[in-house]
Design an enzyme around this catalytic site. Structure first.
Site, PDB file in Angstrom:
ATOM      1  N   SER A  47       2.109 -10.973  -4.020  1.00  0.00           N
ATOM      2  CA  SER A  47       0.692 -10.670  -3.774  1.00  0.00           C
ATOM      3  C   SER A  47      -0.136 -11.424  -4.800  1.00  0.00           C
ATOM      4  O   SER A  47       0.355 -11.765  -5.881  1.00  0.00           O
ATOM      5  CB  SER A  47       0.456  -9.160  -3.947  1.00  0.00           C
ATOM      6  N   TYR A  79       1.382  -0.625  -7.857  1.00  0.00           N
ATOM      7  CA  TYR A  79       1.515  -1.788  -6.968  1.00  0.00           C
ATOM      8  C   TYR A  79       1.469  -3.098  -7.775  1.00  0.00           C
ATOM      9  O   TYR A  79       2.329  -3.978  -7.611  1.00  0.00           O
ATOM     10  CB  TYR A  79       0.397  -1.748  -5.926  1.00  0.00           C
TER      11      TYR A  79
HETATM   12  C1  BGC Z   1      -2.741  -5.648  -0.914  1.00  0.00           C
HETATM   13  C2  BGC Z   1      -3.956  -5.467  -0.045  1.00  0.00           C
HETATM   14  C3  BGC Z   1      -5.146  -6.181  -0.630  1.00  0.00           C
HETATM   15  C4  BGC Z   1      -4.819  -7.615  -1.041  1.00  0.00           C
HETATM   16  C5  BGC Z   1      -5.954  -8.284  -1.792  1.00  0.00           C
HETATM   17  C6  BGC Z   1      -2.532  -7.112  -1.164  1.00  0.00           C
HETATM   18  O1  BGC Z   1      -1.378  -7.340  -1.921  1.00  0.00           O
HETATM   19  O2  BGC Z   1      -1.603  -5.058  -0.299  1.00  0.00           O
HETATM   20  O3  BGC Z   1      -4.239  -4.082   0.120  1.00  0.00           O
HETATM   21  O4  BGC Z   1      -6.206  -6.207   0.312  1.00  0.00           O
HETATM   22  O5  BGC Z   1      -3.671  -7.622  -1.857  1.00  0.00           O
HETATM   23  O6  BGC Z   1      -6.501  -7.483  -2.782  1.00  0.00           O
END
Ligand code: BGC
Length: 285
Positions: A170, A183
């Site tokens: 991410s 996360y």
């Molecule tokens: C998340 C999303 C988020 C995106 C940008 C992703 O890794 O799961 O919820 O919109 O990152 O912030």
């Protein structure tokens, strides 16, 4: 001079594209492939010629729909249930894949989730579930894939690499995210896990990389895009002025898994419309 596109809120690419057969004869496992990014990745890999294991943890029906879509287009796919955070289930998924498809050439470590909470309210369960799926799950799957890649070695008629692992990370492997410490910690962990594994297995001609999506239109972040107000707020974070589509990640994954990307190893490729470009500085600073 051509100015910015006036209403650039949608992708100008067709959703369904014909992809070159870059992965013909290869077998791929895509975790978390019954919805969102995983679904699009499974379909894209199949369009590029791979046979695909559509992994899912919850409802079987959406996974079977992905399988049927692939089959209807002339591809081969099977649905395999497995919670990637459980060692015995991951091992069983790899055993079944090798039994039914013969081997594994590509692992897309995609399964992931969010359990958002302010840090002072975050429960240990919320922490453990996110780390368990997003980080431990990627470790468990990578370990089994590498065992198989090393056992089989390079088959040049299939790929010049013995195997490819693509970790779906991410932008939050580098962008801190208040209210999402579990996360962000999991994705920061994926970054150095991926690079460390890449360094370790590179001599076996195994490539390990990450794709770092920005905001992609999937169920994980519906509240970030499903009202005009939310969408407008999101656009302040995206210089390219459109949300990402799952197919954007599918195309990048096909490239990274293919021999076109043979010299790319241990790298995070950001597919985020420029979200990491400090968009506030487009006018500030
Ligand atoms: C998340 C999303 C988020 C995106 C940008 C992703 O890794 O799961 O919820 O919109 O990152 O912030």
């Amino acid at each position: 001079m051509v100015g910015p596109i006036p209403n650039p809120l949608e992708s100008l690419l067709p959703a369904e594209q014909t992809l070159p057969l870059l992965l013909k004869g290869q077998k791929a496992i895509v975790t978390g492939a019954s919805s969102g990014i995983g679904r699009a990745v499974a379909i894209a890999l199949a369009q590029a010629g791979a046979e695909v294991v559509v992994n899912y943890v919850g409802g079987e029906q959406p996974a079977l729909e992905v399988v049927n879509k692939i089959k209807a287009a002339g591809g081969r796919a099977i649905a395999v249930q497995c919670d990637v955070s459980k060692e015995d289930q991951v091992q069983a998924m790899f055993q079944r894949t090798i039994k039914e498809l013969g081997t594994v050439d590509i692992l897309v470590n995609n399964a992931g989730l969010q359990k958002d909470a302010a840090i002072h309210e975050m429960t240990l369960d919320q922490w453990n579930i996110v780390i368990g799926v997003n980080l431990t799950g990627q470790f468990l799957c990578a370990r089994e894939a590498i065992k198989e890649f090393k056992r089989r070695g390079v088959k040049k008629d299939v790929s010049v690499s013995a195997g490819k692992i693509i970790c779906v990370s991410s932008v939050h492997e580098v962008i801190p995210w208040a209210g999402h410490a579990n996360y962000a910690a999991s994705k920061g962990g994926v970054m150095l896990m991926m690079k460390s594994i890449a360094q370790e297995v590179a001599p076996y001609r195994i490539r390990v990389n990450s794709i770092c999506p920005g905001a992609i239109r999937t169920p994980i972040n519906t509240s970030a895009w499903n009202t005009p107000e939310a969408y407008a707020g999101l656009m302040k974070l995206i210089p390219y002025k459109r949300i990402g589509e799952p197919e954007d990640i599918g195309r990048a994954t096909v490239f990274l898994a293919s021999d076109l990307a043979d010299y790319i190893n241990g790298t995070s490729i950001f597919v985020d419309g420029g979200m990491c470009l400090y968009p506030g500085f487009a006018t500030g600073g």
